[in-house]
Scaffold this active site. Sequence first.
Site, PDB file in Angstrom:
ATOM      1  N   CYS A 117       0.825  -1.208   0.000  1.00 53.00           N
ATOM      2  CA  CYS A 117       0.000   0.000   0.000  1.00 53.00           C
ATOM      3  C   CYS A 117       0.859   1.258   0.000  1.00 53.00           C
ATOM      4  CB  CYS A 117      -0.924   0.010   1.220  1.00 53.00           C
ATOM      5  SG  CYS A 117      -2.301  -1.151   1.155  1.00 53.00           S
ATOM      6  N   CYS A 199      -8.053  -2.340  -4.553  1.00 49.60           N
ATOM      7  CA  CYS A 199      -7.336  -3.117  -5.559  1.00 49.60           C
ATOM      8  C   CYS A 199      -8.014  -4.479  -5.730  1.00 49.60           C
ATOM      9  CB  CYS A 199      -5.879  -3.299  -5.144  1.00 49.60           C
ATOM     10  SG  CYS A 199      -4.908  -1.781  -5.185  1.00 49.60           S
ATOM     11  N   CYS A 202      -7.209  -7.436  -3.362  1.00 48.43           N
ATOM     12  CA  CYS A 202      -7.450  -7.136  -1.949  1.00 48.43           C
ATOM     13  C   CYS A 202      -8.911  -6.833  -1.645  1.00 48.43           C
ATOM     14  CB  CYS A 202      -6.578  -5.961  -1.513  1.00 48.43           C
ATOM     15  SG  CYS A 202      -4.818  -6.291  -1.595  1.00 48.43           S
ATOM     16  N   CYS A 227      -5.332   1.423   4.616  1.00 50.88           N
ATOM     17  CA  CYS A 227      -4.160   1.269   3.762  1.00 50.88           C
ATOM     18  C   CYS A 227      -3.039   2.227   4.113  1.00 50.88           C
ATOM     19  CB  CYS A 227      -4.530   1.442   2.291  1.00 50.88           C
ATOM     20  SG  CYS A 227      -5.161   3.086   1.911  1.00 50.88           S
TER      21      CYS A 227
END
Length: 243
Positions: A117, A199, A202, A227
């Site tokens: 991240c 993302c 994730c 994040c």
Amino acid sequence: MPTTAPTISLPDLIAATKATLEKIASEYTPAVFASSLAAEDMVLTDLILRSKLDIGIFTLETGRLHAETLGMLDRIKETYDYTVTPFRPQTEAVAAYVEQNGLNAFYDSVDMRKECCRIRKIEPLNRALSGNKSWVTGQRRAQSQTRAELHVQEQDDAHAMTKFNPLADWSEEDVWEYIRSNNVPYNPLHDKGYPSIGCEPCTRAIQPGEDVRAGRWWWENPDSKECGLHVVDGKLIRIKSIA
């Protein structure tokens, strides 16, 4: 006896949010809006662009986003004739992480995930915010336990600037009522069980009754599910609210 906070009507929420955005555009420029291209951020995009406010819009193009999310850039261009500025991670940093740890090392530990991240989100965010007086997010207080103390206006000491969360008081229902009533384009993943979108590797769809952010980093404990864009060293920043 404890009292329940009064419910704010959507028209009043919209009026207050417009007032906040106008205040930013007149008193806190240069200002930028960090859009994840999700539902909340499309509400703010609509309010900013329809009013032609002097607030730039950017997104963090991490290199691991869903195709549906990337497709929102074209939909914004088509709907509002506006090009969202993408900020991407440094190619060398991504390559080094993958070479040393593997493409999906973020599954191995919280530290590995936070480093991913940092490379793909935090470093590009710092570049995007550089030179600005304030920044805007689509965060809402009701989204998760890590955002329970969110304020509409805060002093972000980590970035030495003012941070605004104009939708802090909005509910999930408020967001979707606005989108439907104003024909605002939105990420089609929301119709597939993704209330919160990050993302691709994730993020997963959630089950009925789960927390709206349960699909983000689902293999981790709830108190670590940020994040780093809004936290420092894994902890929620104690940001000073501004009356």
